[in-house]
Design a protein around this motif. Sequence first.
Motif: not given
Length: 138
Positions: A2-8, A10-11, A17, A20
């Motif tokens: 999910t987008d939320d999982e991708r954002v997490a 990337l941090a 990282v 992705l």
Amino acid sequence: MTDDERVAALAGPPQNVAPLLLEAAQAGHGEAQLLVGQLCLDGKGLERDPVAALGWFGLAAQGGNVMAMNMVGRSCEHGWGTGVNKALAAQWYGAAADQGLDWALYNLATLHALGEGVPQDRARALALFRQAAAVGHA
């Protein structure tokens, strides 16, 4: 993912990282290509591979990414993934410096100060160092 999982992801650490960024780089995203090149150069999140790093920097540079142009220059200057070629490094630094990149101005100034890859020209070096400083690279 999910987008939320991708954002997490990337941090997170480089090994989270890297996949992705690699996906985005393979899709043609210039900033991701630059970052994947850096991961390959550093061996963080991806296997250390200066040849692959230079390839990614080159793709991003061809797409107009100014920092990638600088990194192709760095690779040529230091022999990362290629033979040392300071004249070619100066050309790449010059392309990025023409776009106002502080690091490229500094790197090109250094080559002019030392007469490496370009004729030694301390006046030109000083002017480039001053330009670099004026845009924040003091």
